[in-house]
Design a protein around this motif. Sequence first.
Motif, short mmCIF file in Angstrom:
data_model
loop_
_atom_site.label_atom_id
_atom_site.label_comp_id
_atom_site.label_asym_id
_atom_site.label_seq_id
_atom_site.Cartn_x
_atom_site.Cartn_y
_atom_site.Cartn_z
N PRO A 78 -9.36 -6.51 20.28
CA PRO A 78 -10.41 -6.71 19.67
C PRO A 78 -10.23 -6.20 18.12
N ASP A 79 -9.66 -4.78 18.22
CA ASP A 79 -9.59 -3.99 16.90
C ASP A 79 -7.97 -4.23 16.30
N ALA A 80 -7.30 -5.17 16.88
CA ALA A 80 -6.04 -5.18 16.10
C ALA A 80 -5.94 -5.43 14.63
N THR A 81 -5.04 -4.97 14.14
CA THR A 81 -4.88 -5.15 12.63
C THR A 81 -3.77 -5.81 12.06
N GLU A 82 -3.56 -6.31 11.06
CA GLU A 82 -2.39 -6.93 10.45
C GLU A 82 -1.22 -5.96 10.44
N ARG A 83 -1.50 -5.02 10.11
CA ARG A 83 -0.38 -3.67 9.87
C ARG A 83 0.22 -3.47 11.34
N THR A 118 -14.48 2.20 -1.80
CA THR A 118 -14.38 1.61 -0.29
C THR A 118 -13.07 2.18 0.22
N ARG A 119 -13.31 2.15 1.74
CA ARG A 119 -12.13 2.56 2.60
C ARG A 119 -11.99 1.56 3.55
N PRO A 120 -10.65 0.99 3.68
CA PRO A 120 -10.40 0.12 4.60
C PRO A 120 -10.81 0.37 6.02
N LEU A 121 -11.60 -0.43 6.56
CA LEU A 121 -12.20 -0.50 7.89
C LEU A 121 -11.36 -1.60 8.64
N ARG A 122 -11.45 -1.24 10.13
CA ARG A 122 -11.07 -2.30 10.95
C ARG A 122 -12.13 -3.29 11.11
N LYS A 123 -11.66 -4.59 11.41
CA LYS A 123 -12.43 -5.79 11.67
C LYS A 123 -12.55 -6.17 13.12
N ASP A 141 -4.45 4.81 7.94
CA ASP A 141 -5.17 4.15 6.81
C ASP A 141 -6.47 3.58 7.60
N GLU A 142 -6.42 3.11 8.56
CA GLU A 142 -7.64 2.35 9.31
C GLU A 142 -7.83 3.03 10.59
N HIS A 145 -13.34 5.55 13.12
CA HIS A 145 -13.85 4.27 12.45
C HIS A 145 -15.45 4.34 12.18
N TYR A 146 -16.32 4.77 13.18
CA TYR A 146 -17.73 5.07 12.85
C TYR A 146 -17.83 6.02 11.74
N ARG A 147 -17.04 7.09 11.62
CA ARG A 147 -17.03 8.22 10.84
C ARG A 147 -16.93 7.54 9.29
N ALA A 148 -15.74 6.77 9.41
CA ALA A 148 -15.42 6.21 8.10
C ALA A 148 -16.62 5.34 7.49
N MET A 149 -17.02 4.44 8.42
CA MET A 149 -18.16 3.64 8.21
C MET A 149 -19.35 4.28 7.47
N TYR A 150 -19.74 5.56 8.34
CA TYR A 150 -20.93 6.29 7.68
C TYR A 150 -20.68 6.84 6.51
N GLU A 151 -19.44 7.26 6.08
CA GLU A 151 -19.20 7.87 4.92
C GLU A 151 -19.00 6.79 3.96
N ALA A 152 -18.79 5.57 4.12
CA ALA A 152 -18.63 4.24 3.07
C ALA A 152 -19.91 4.05 2.82
N ALA A 153 -20.76 4.09 3.63
CA ALA A 153 -22.33 3.73 3.40
C ALA A 153 -23.19 4.66 2.55
N ARG A 154 -22.29 6.00 2.23
CA ARG A 154 -23.19 6.85 1.57
C ARG A 154 -22.33 7.54 0.60
N PRO A 155 -21.80 6.47 -0.64
CA PRO A 155 -21.01 7.02 -1.53
C PRO A 155 -21.54 8.39 -2.25
N PRO A 156 -20.90 9.20 -2.99
CA PRO A 156 -21.14 10.15 -3.78
C PRO A 156 -22.07 9.83 -4.87
N LEU A 157 -22.92 10.55 -5.41
CA LEU A 157 -24.05 10.38 -6.38
C LEU A 157 -23.41 9.63 -7.78
N ASP A 158 -22.19 10.53 -8.10
CA ASP A 158 -21.48 10.11 -9.25
C ASP A 158 -20.98 8.67 -9.44
N ALA A 159 -20.55 8.29 -8.25
CA ALA A 159 -19.93 6.92 -8.04
C ALA A 159 -21.13 5.57 -8.14
#
Length: 314
Positions: A53-58, A130-135, A171-172, A178-192
């Motif tokens: 289910p989590d297979a990627t192209e790479r 953004t950070r590449p996440l698995r689909k 990279d993915e 995966h869920y840690r990266a998703m959590y960080e992507a949903a909370r970008p830094p204030l400068d950004a």
Amino acid sequence: MAIPSNISGFSVIPVLYNSSTTHYLYARSHTSKGLSNKVLPEGRTLFLVNLPPDATERELVLFFKHSGTVEKVVFDFDVKELQNEASDSESDDDEEMEGIDAAGSDEQPKKKKKSQKDKAEVPTVIPLPTRPLRKFRKTGSSAYVIFLDTSSLDRALASTSKPRTWPTSDDEPSGLGHYRAMYEAARPPLDAVRAYADTFVEVYEYELAKSRQKSKYRKGEAIVDEDGFTLVTRGGAYGKTLGGGVGVASKAFQRSGESARNRHHKKEKKEKEGFYAFQKAEKQRSGLIELKRKWEEDKAKVEKLKASRRFKPY
């Protein structure tokens, strides 16, 4: 129990996730006709079933790297989109060829002169990081692996007996990463976030100013329709044509003849009441006189009522 190497025309490809977990892929050569043959060329396309289910192209490219160079990986839900793009590109090419034939080969296209407006920098929105996440796909999904040549496809189908390790991509991330990266992507830094908000407001103001420039209505000009009649719209002040319309009097102005601004801003008297001491004394004296006069009037009314009584005991 040994797993057969071929099931219903599909070659079985064992995949090792770890020493105790084995996953099986089912592969065969893809056959296509018509438009799908251009998207998925026959003789170079490998059809895979039962993908993770989590297979990627790479990961699929790395998994079949030993067989040959992989040109592209197309998942099952992306095939229709590619077919639609191919049909649209064919229709566009036909229209371009017809336009070239009609115009003639002798005529050269005129170069457009770049104006100063085109040279002006158009603001753009700075996107959030953004950070590449698995689909994640449904279990047992399929994919098409397109090789550069037919020999690579033959090698991929031939080497299916020995189990191979499933590659991983840093990279993915997968699993908990995966869920840690998703959590960080949903909370970008204030400068950004600030840069994104500022540029978004700049783009909005630019588009708003551009739409105002293109508008055919100007301040101080009345709206005239195709027949030459002036369109009466609300939006003016004191009968002036402001904002592209003729001012319309309100109902309150028609009744009183006084605008709302004049009602709220009445002229004050030059001399204020009760400001000086003699004004306070005169006001107090006039109040006492008025009170005494009313008391006399009330007294006369009481005497009149007493005189009008019918029953007189004395």
